[in-house]
Design an enzyme around this catalytic site. Structure first.
Site, PDB file in Angstrom:
ATOM      1  N   LYS A 122       0.870  -1.178   0.000  1.00 37.93           N
ATOM      2  CA  LYS A 122       0.000   0.000   0.000  1.00 37.93           C
ATOM      3  C   LYS A 122       0.908   1.229   0.000  1.00 37.93           C
ATOM      4  O   LYS A 122       1.724   1.387   0.908  1.00 37.93           O
ATOM      5  CB  LYS A 122      -0.908  -0.025   1.228  1.00 37.93           C
ATOM      6  CG  LYS A 122      -2.022   1.006   1.166  1.00 37.93           C
ATOM      7  CD  LYS A 122      -3.105   0.689   2.176  1.00 37.93           C
ATOM      8  CE  LYS A 122      -4.128   1.818   2.256  1.00 37.93           C
ATOM      9  NZ  LYS A 122      -5.159   1.558   3.257  1.00 37.93           N
ATOM     10  N   ASP A 134      -1.976  10.279  -6.109  1.00 39.85           N
ATOM     11  CA  ASP A 134      -0.583   9.944  -6.441  1.00 39.85           C
ATOM     12  C   ASP A 134      -0.170   8.492  -6.207  1.00 39.85           C
ATOM     13  O   ASP A 134       0.962   8.104  -6.504  1.00 39.85           O
ATOM     14  CB  ASP A 134       0.363  10.880  -5.666  1.00 39.85           C
ATOM     15  CG  ASP A 134       0.156  10.795  -4.159  1.00 39.85           C
ATOM     16  OD1 ASP A 134      -0.556   9.862  -3.706  1.00 39.85           O
ATOM     17  OD2 ASP A 134       0.691  11.656  -3.434  1.00 39.85           O
ATOM     18  N   ASP A 269     -16.624  -0.533  -1.436  1.00 44.36           N
ATOM     19  CA  ASP A 269     -15.279  -0.920  -1.883  1.00 44.36           C
ATOM     20  C   ASP A 269     -14.391  -1.251  -0.690  1.00 44.36           C
ATOM     21  O   ASP A 269     -13.287  -1.752  -0.866  1.00 44.36           O
ATOM     22  CB  ASP A 269     -14.643   0.193  -2.732  1.00 44.36           C
ATOM     23  CG  ASP A 269     -14.683   1.544  -2.034  1.00 44.36           C
ATOM     24  OD1 ASP A 269     -15.777   1.980  -1.648  1.00 44.36           O
ATOM     25  OD2 ASP A 269     -13.613   2.154  -1.852  1.00 44.36           O
TER      26      ASP A 269
HETATM   27  P1  AMP Z   1     -10.222   4.661   0.397  1.00 44.59           P
HETATM   28  O1  AMP Z   1     -10.924   5.894   0.843  1.00 44.59           O
HETATM   29  O2  AMP Z   1      -8.828   4.501   0.962  1.00 44.59           O
HETATM   30  O3  AMP Z   1     -11.027   3.420   0.548  1.00 44.59           O
HETATM   31  O4  AMP Z   1      -9.965   4.841  -1.161  1.00 44.59           O
HETATM   32  C1  AMP Z   1     -10.980   4.988  -2.120  1.00 44.59           C
HETATM   33  C2  AMP Z   1     -10.363   4.891  -3.481  1.00 44.59           C
HETATM   34  O5  AMP Z   1      -9.387   5.921  -3.648  1.00 44.59           O
HETATM   35  C3  AMP Z   1      -9.638   3.592  -3.760  1.00 44.59           C
HETATM   36  O6  AMP Z   1      -9.826   3.291  -5.099  1.00 44.59           O
HETATM   37  C4  AMP Z   1      -8.211   3.934  -3.464  1.00 44.59           C
HETATM   38  O7  AMP Z   1      -7.307   3.094  -4.131  1.00 44.59           O
HETATM   39  C5  AMP Z   1      -8.117   5.371  -3.970  1.00 44.59           C
HETATM   40  N1  AMP Z   1      -7.061   6.135  -3.309  1.00 44.59           N
HETATM   41  C6  AMP Z   1      -7.021   6.577  -2.036  1.00 44.59           C
HETATM   42  N2  AMP Z   1      -5.882   7.256  -1.809  1.00 44.59           N
HETATM   43  C7  AMP Z   1      -5.175   7.254  -2.954  1.00 44.59           C
HETATM   44  C8  AMP Z   1      -3.913   7.789  -3.370  1.00 44.59           C
HETATM   45  N3  AMP Z   1      -3.135   8.464  -2.544  1.00 44.59           N
HETATM   46  N4  AMP Z   1      -3.534   7.558  -4.637  1.00 44.59           N
HETATM   47  C9  AMP Z   1      -4.309   6.881  -5.491  1.00 44.59           C
HETATM   48  N5  AMP Z   1      -5.496   6.368  -5.181  1.00 44.59           N
HETATM   49  C10 AMP Z   1      -5.926   6.547  -3.929  1.00 44.59           C
HETATM   50 MG    MG Z   2     -10.527   1.615   0.220  1.00 45.73          MG
END
Ligand code: AMP
Ligand code: MG
Length: 521
Positions: A122, A134, A269
């Protein structure tokens, strides 16, 4: 380093034919091949010895250069091809389209002691699913994921795990509270592990696109590899698959309620198909027992994902998964039956869990009222959840009401508030509780042992993680290790660690990182 590589996911599921790492919509595929970004100066900060053992890694292996290079993305392990998974999801109740592994890169799958483990980095750089972000992660959120996922495992909560935490040596720009104050932070990479990282969203995205063929391939794959006890894939098996997902998700959320864990972002997700706690973002632990609490500032207005709503949100998420599986089952009734089953089962399981927390091993009709009265009285004055339930174990049925209250007094944030009406409420509740205890036949000693096995003494309180983060930011990792060790035995008395069996200090009440967390990570 020797791994028994068995990449069934990439071998059996359709790949994105384009291998260029550009951001786009990926259709008719379950994943895209992508290479992790090289880091400038990686440094491994911590390795979970427990997880390393699960994978069959020796001390020599986890301290090797190869370990460092593979688990920070600088070297691809021989004969493997890293990939990012395609998924979609409902975020805060709204369909968000394609999301995917935007900053997670799966390295490979390995089998050890008959267990399948997918290993995933990650924060190892952008993927076709990174959208506008990013693909990187910062130290603070990586410490939170690393410590909490291992702590949850030791609490007996189904969860993804973590193998290692490393600094990338690169700087990452983040606006922590989304208020225009962006600053550079240390970049970090966690290697996390799970039998599989499949989420509800992996199925939803295919259903949303009407891609029934790939959806069937993915569901059949999931059943064959992760639910093989259900039998060969068929319409009936799809229904029993859905029922098992419902059962596992229910178990997971009952455990969350038991230990006072608030996930913070229960988007579809972030719902594992295996019923694992996944994606440690702005999560938090209840300190005062408050059903309305969420640590996630992004969710402050509606508090959709507050503690008390979590079981209901799991159900909402299961509805979304049902909608996706409907395309294969083509009948609503059996799916509805599972959703009804969840609604019937939840109160039963919740009551059983609360009885265990209260040390009641028989079952009585009036227990429902005892529990709801407790939830009411706990609202009257701020009471620490972990301390309250832990101390309850030392109450004996011979105690007077006054003694009983004395024994749990440490749980009150403001003991001086226990006067007048509030005091009367507590006295009435304890009288009823002591009366109810008269029906129990277990000895005080046995009761204590049983209660201590479900009421943890130590959890990763929000401020504790923040203290470890503050130190780590300055290059001091001893608290990180201390908390890792503490949380390996959360149900044990650890006299040398009594200082962590304490209420949140006042300075942490409204501090960013301690009670307020955003999705920025
Ligand atoms: P999360 O809120 O962590 O569940 O993320 C929701 C979506 O945003 C997922 O598809 C993650 O992979 C993407 N995501 C979150 N942070 C980043 C980041 N820094 N760079 C790229 N994708 C991100
Ligand atoms: Mg997520």
């Amino acid at each position: 380093m020797k791994f028994n590589i068995q990449n069934t996911f990439t071998k059996e599921l359709p790949a994105d034919p384009i291998q260029e790492n550009t951001r786009r919509q990926i259709t008719e595929a379950c994943f895209s091949y992508v290479t992790p970004k090289k880091t400038s100066n990686p440094k491994v900060l911590h390795v979970s010895d427990e997880m390393a053992k699960e994978l069959g890694l020796s001390e020599e292996e986890i301290t090797s250069e190869e370990f460092k290079n593979v688990f920070t993305g600088n070297k691809v392990y021989s004969n493997t091809q890293p990939y990012a998974m395609c998924y979609g999801g409902h975020q805060f109740g709204h369909w968000a389209g394609q999301l995917g592994d935007g900053r997670a890169i799966n390295l490979f799958e390995t089998v050890h002691n008959n267990k399948n483990w997918a290993l995933q980095l990650k924060g190892a750089g952008e993927t076709p699913y990174s959208r506008t972000a990013d693909g990187l992660a910062v130290l603070r959120s990586s410490i939170r994921e690393y410590l909490c996922s291992e702590a949850m495992h030791h609490l007996g909560v189904p969860t993804t795990r973590a193998l290692s935490l490393a600094l990338s040596g690169d700087q990452v720009l983040r606006d922590v509270m989304y208020n225009g104050n962006a600053a550079y932070e240390k970049g970090a990479i966690v290697c996390r592990t799970a039998e599989s990282f499949l989420r509800f969203g992996n199925y939803q995205i295919l259903a949303a696109r009407g891609d029934v063929k790939t959806l069937k391939t993915l569901v059949d794959y999931t059943i064959t590899h992760h639910f093989s006890h259900l039998g060969k894939p068929s319409k009936e098996t799809y229904v029993s698959f859905f029922k098992e997902v419902a059962d596992r998700s229910l178990d997971m959320v009952i455990h969350w309620q038991r230990v006072g864990f608030v996930h913070g972002v229960m988007n579809t997700d972030n719902m594992s198909i295996l019923g694992l706690t996944i994606d440690y973002g702005p999560y938090g632990w209840l300190e005062g027992y408050d059903h309305g609490w969420t640590p996630n500032t992004t969710d402050n207005t509606h508090k959709r994902y507050r503690y008390g709503s979590q079981p209901e949100i799991v159900l909402w998420n299961l509805y979304q998964l049902a909608n996706a599986l409907y395309l294969l089952i083509e009948e609503a009734k059996p799916l509805e039956a599972v959703l009804e089953y969840y609604q019937e089962k939840f109160p039963e399981k919740y009551m059983q869990m609360m009885r265990e927390k209260l040390g009641l091993f028989s079952s009585k009709e009036s227990d429902g009222k005892l529990v709801s009265d407790l939830e009411e009285v706990l609202k009257k004055t701020e009471t620490d959840m972990t301390i309250f339930f832990r101390l309850l174990a030392v109450i004996s049925k011979e105690d007077t009401v006054e003694n009983a209250i004395k024994k749990i007094e440490k749980a009150f944030y403001t003991p001086s508030e226990i006067v007048d009406e509030v005091k009367l409420f507590w006295e009435t509740w304890f009288q009823n509780y002591l009366d109810r205890m008269q029906n129990e036949t277990v000895s005080d000693e046995d009761k204590k042992t049983k209660m201590n096995a479900v009421n943890p003494k130590y959890v990763l309180r929000n401020y504790m993680a923040q203290l470890a983060i503050d130190d780590a930011d300055k290059g001091n990792y001893s608290l990180l290790n201390e908390l890792y060790l503490l949380l390996k035995n959360p149900y044990d008395e650890q006299p040398e660690n009594e200082k962590w069996f304490a209420k949140r200090p006042e300075w942490a009440r409204n501090k960013v990182g301690c009670s307020m967390l955003s999705c920025s990570s």
